[in-house]
Each structure stands twice: as structure tokens, then as C-alpha cells.
Design a protein around this motif. Sequence first.
Motif: not given
Length: 464
Positions: A132-138, A438-440, A423-429, A117-121
Motif C-alpha cells: 500500500l505504501k508503494n501504491n501511494l508513492v506511485l 474507520m470514521m464510521g 480501493r487499493e490505490v486510494i489512501a482512505f477508500p 472491512e477490517t483493513r479499512l477499519a
Amino acid sequence: MQRTNIADIVKNEEKEVELYGWVHARRDHGKLVFIDLRDRSGLCQVVFGPEVAGAPDLRLEYVVHVTGTVKARPERMVNEKIATGRYEVSASKLEILNTVSQIPFPVDTDGYDINEETRLAYRYVDLRRERLKNNLVLRGRVTKFIRDFLAERGFLEVETPDLTRSTPEGARDYLVPSRIAQGNFYALPQSPQQYKQLLMVGGIEKYFQIARCFRDEDTRGDRQPEFTQMDLEMSFVDQEDVMRVNEEMLIALVQAIAPEKKIQEIPFPRITYREAMERYGTDRPDIRNDKNDPNLLAFCWVVDFPFFEKSDDGGWTFTHNPFSAPKPEFMDDLMAGKNVSDILTTQYDVALNGFEVGGGSIRNHQPEALKAVFRIMGFSDERVQANFGHMIEALGSGAPPHGGIAWGLDRFIMLLAGEPNIREVIAFPKTGDGRDPMMGSPAEVDRKQLDELGLEIIKKIKKS
Ligand code: ASP
């Protein structure tokens, strides 16, 4: 601005470079201050002597511009753990571009132990971690590969609408109220299924899209309210043609993007639905012969699914897709509504290590066959007309034979990345219960907005 990416310092020994990035780590040795500087390309060590103003003020995640000279490190100082570890940058100038008031958690770990929850916030901080950067690069490489592969084979990428119409027979729709036609709603697409078939009627012949799909289902580990499909449709093809192009693409993709992975068996083995259920108790069998090998990818096709299954109210419903064609030898039974439980569909699913990563079928391109499907499901002519009249009409306007497939792209990338959930391979899940901390969202809206839409919230059902 003459910028050098950090990964490229290795090509710039004894040259002056301008680096931009974040302070990833910091070691203050009194006279000398060392930092690990990070940009998207990697990390390097930067050394500041006492003559460089500002260095003692540096803190983690400060954003900086460093001018310095690339030096080879003495052999015993080489850091084999980082790609630039044979070099360091001796700084001559430091410019602090931004300071940090606080960071919610460290970003120099894999982050699995941090509350999600904190990571997503604070996802914008979370994304700085290498994993996470590597996941988005992949992910970016996979979609680029798909686009290139399909474009080379004559597929056209076409965007289809996100504001569409609810079809009550699928999963639950996300609805969007219309302001202009109050009381009416768009639905967000559960998949571009109907549009891609209509593109075939429109003569596009070979379509694909990296498509966002929306389903208002209770979310689970590998589900999200919005997710991405690699969606594809082709005209004048049979089941084998669609399967072939997809199998070729999967193999080429793995070889190009994840060469460390080994595909267990090529061509992909094929299992009938019945065999899969009998041998594995599931229609997405995990056929890996070594489940401890993280680099093993065991693809298989599952075919010969029953077209219909009993619905809760005792009637018939489709197992996969109402637009599918039966296997040719069952067309007569479909048209006559006979031996319904025995009718097999042209559906083909591709399973990978126990997950369904794709599925598709050849479609009924003649209106009478589509009507027969709905007749078996007990739909009145009026209901078919009201919900699917446009499809029946389209098929009656010169629809070519066609078929296609969609991959669950998030899930496929999750498996390539060896991640435990999508969720680990989606930028903003979203969270498991569909929120974006994060956006509420979701969030209440102004009274005025509701008024414009002609909506009134009459009761809030609290979910425990
Ligand atoms: N539209 C289907 C789905 O969403 C895939 C397909 O049959 O092409 O699963």
C-alpha cells in the motif's frame, strides 16, 4: 534531530546513525536481540547486545529511535531480499517512542487475504504494509509528473468548487443542505465539466486539475462515491490537439514512472465505436495481444461515438456529454434535429487493457448548438433556461472554441500498480456500499444540526 532514512544506511558504512521507525520483525536470541526496523524508505536489521537497555521489551510495531553504527555484514549473512541487506546497524542506544496495545493484523504481508472491512477499519495500520505504501508513492509520483508535464506546456492548475449546483441530467448527485437558505441544496460536482468550460470562457486557455468528483451511484469494483480525475480543458483546439497532448503525456508518464511496462503500440491505435462493438462487443476493448503479460499496456482511442441514444421513455438522450460538439460534418443535422441517430460526436475515449481510463470531447462553444442538443432531448426552453441558462449565457459572452478530457486517475493508477480494484490505490477508500468503517461514515447527526438546516428525517428506508 539528525535523522538518517533507513534506505540511506548503505551510504553510511562505519558511521553512527540515528534511525526512527517501527519494529517490523523481532528475533530474540537471548543475549542478542535482532529487529527489522522499518521507515517509509525501507527496512534494515538492527542488532542489540545485552548492554543496550530496553531491547528485550521491544514488540512488533513499537515506535523507536535507535542510535547505532552501520556495519557491513559478513558475506554469508547478506540478505539479498532487502535493499539494505549488505549492512546492519549495531545499536548503542534505544529509545522507545511509543508502545502498542494491539495491532489488528500483520503488516508484513501483501494483505490480500485479510478481510477488507477490517483493513479499512484500521486503514492507518494497513497503510504500513509495503504494497500500500508503494501504491501511494506511485500515486504521488504520477500526480507530480502530470503537474510538471502540463505546467511545462503552459497549463494552469485551477481549483474549482466542491459546493455547486445539481444538474438533474447526469448521475445521481450528492446533496449538501444549505443552512442559510433552508430548503436549498448544493450538489457535490460529478466532474468539473461546467466550471472548466467557464474557465475557457474566462480566457484561461489551458486548464488542468487533479479533481475530486462525486457520484451517488451504486458502487462496483472499480467505482467509488468519490474519485479523482485528471481533468483538462484547452481553448482554440480541435480533437487531434487534445488527443495528441494526452497521448504524449500518457507515453511520457509510463516511460518515466513505470519503465518496466511496455506500451503495445505507439501511436495508440484508433478504433471507431462501431468497430469496437462489432469486434470486441464493448466500447472499451482489451486489445492486448498477450493477456498473460502483467507489464503490457495496450492503449487505444475509441472515436466516432453516436451523440444520442434512445432513453427509457423513448426520447433521445446524450451518450456521453451534453456539452460535446458533433463532428463538424454533422453540425447541420444537429441544428436541424435531423437524422439524430446518425449524428456522431467528437467524443474520444482512451481505453487501457479493457478499462476506460479517459474520455473527453470538443464542446459546443456557440449557444445555439448547445440549445439544439437540448431541443433534440425534448427539453422545453424553460427547462434549459432553468438548468443550463448560465452555460448558454456564458457561451454567448465570447466563448472560444474549446475541448478537453478527463482521466479516471484511480483506475489508471490501479492498472499501473497491477491492483485488482481502485480501493487499493486510494489512501482512505469507502467500502463497496459506500461506508468508511474507520470514521464510521455515513453517520447520523444531532437533532440540533438538522434543526439548523430545517431538515426532518421522516423515514428511513432500510436497504436489505
Ligand atoms: N467531464 C467529463 C467526464 O466527467 C470528461 C470530459 O469530457 O472532459 O467524464
